[in-house]
Design a protein around this motif. Sequence first.
Motif, short mmCIF file in Angstrom:
data_model
loop_
_atom_site.label_atom_id
_atom_site.label_comp_id
_atom_site.label_asym_id
_atom_site.label_seq_id
_atom_site.Cartn_x
_atom_site.Cartn_y
_atom_site.Cartn_z
N CYS A 62 1.00 -1.25 -0.01
CA CYS A 62 -0.04 -0.02 -0.23
C CYS A 62 0.62 1.35 0.05
O CYS A 62 1.72 1.41 0.99
N ALA A 65 -2.72 4.96 2.83
CA ALA A 65 -3.77 4.35 3.28
C ALA A 65 -5.33 5.13 2.82
O ALA A 65 -6.37 4.90 3.54
N ILE A 70 -6.45 1.08 -0.81
CA ILE A 70 -6.59 -0.03 0.05
C ILE A 70 -7.83 -0.69 0.21
O ILE A 70 -7.91 -2.00 1.05
N LEU A 86 1.98 -1.97 5.07
CA LEU A 86 1.77 -0.42 5.05
C LEU A 86 2.73 0.26 5.95
O LEU A 86 2.92 -0.47 7.02
N TRP A 94 -5.67 4.26 7.79
CA TRP A 94 -6.11 2.58 7.34
C TRP A 94 -7.35 2.26 8.33
O TRP A 94 -8.47 2.04 7.84
#
Length: 209
Positions: A62, A65, A70, A86, A94
């Motif tokens: 990723c 985020a 994602i 990540l 995230w």
Amino acid sequence: MTVRVDHLVTSGAFSLDGGTWDVENNVWIVGDDSEAIVIDAAHDAAAVEEALGGRTLRAIVCTHAHNDHIDAAPALAAATGAPVLLHPDDLPLWKQTWPERLPDGELTDGRTLSVGGTTLTVLHTPGHAPGAVCLHAPELSTVFTGDTLFQGGPGATGRSFSHFPTIIDSIRDRLLGLPPETVVRTGHGDSTTIGAEAPHLEEWIQRGH
């Protein structure tokens, strides 16, 4: 076997700060005939899995985020067994999308990922997001920049978790020193090269003030 870069465009929505926008995302698949890494599993896990063509997926990387980069990562991980990676500075973003499902591993500056005999080096390039990263693959003369650098300038910094002076520093210090022929494969839109973008740094700075 020859390492190649496959390109898939997926469509969906980007949501942040109470707004939602329709977007098209670039999904990059780096690998050979037997294994691959996916950079930014956006919107459509089934389409990404199909593009893999049965190859072993080593990692789902990723670049940052934001949800549009994602939103298909957990489903692709479940289908393939590959870990989602990540940078930890992007965990707050995230968790806005996946509060119950954390990434499987961390991307840190200087970490290397190997696939199909080639190496990608993680460059931490905050600004568009705190944990934004780029991946430099010198053997492919390519850098995957996510939303840090586009054809025509830096990624957006007008929303939460972003900062214009920081993205300028990241681009100047981490990207513009790469060889000018390096192909910049972006998170949205057309590719460019370091050599095409480097002369415009001061223009971007003036535009951003």
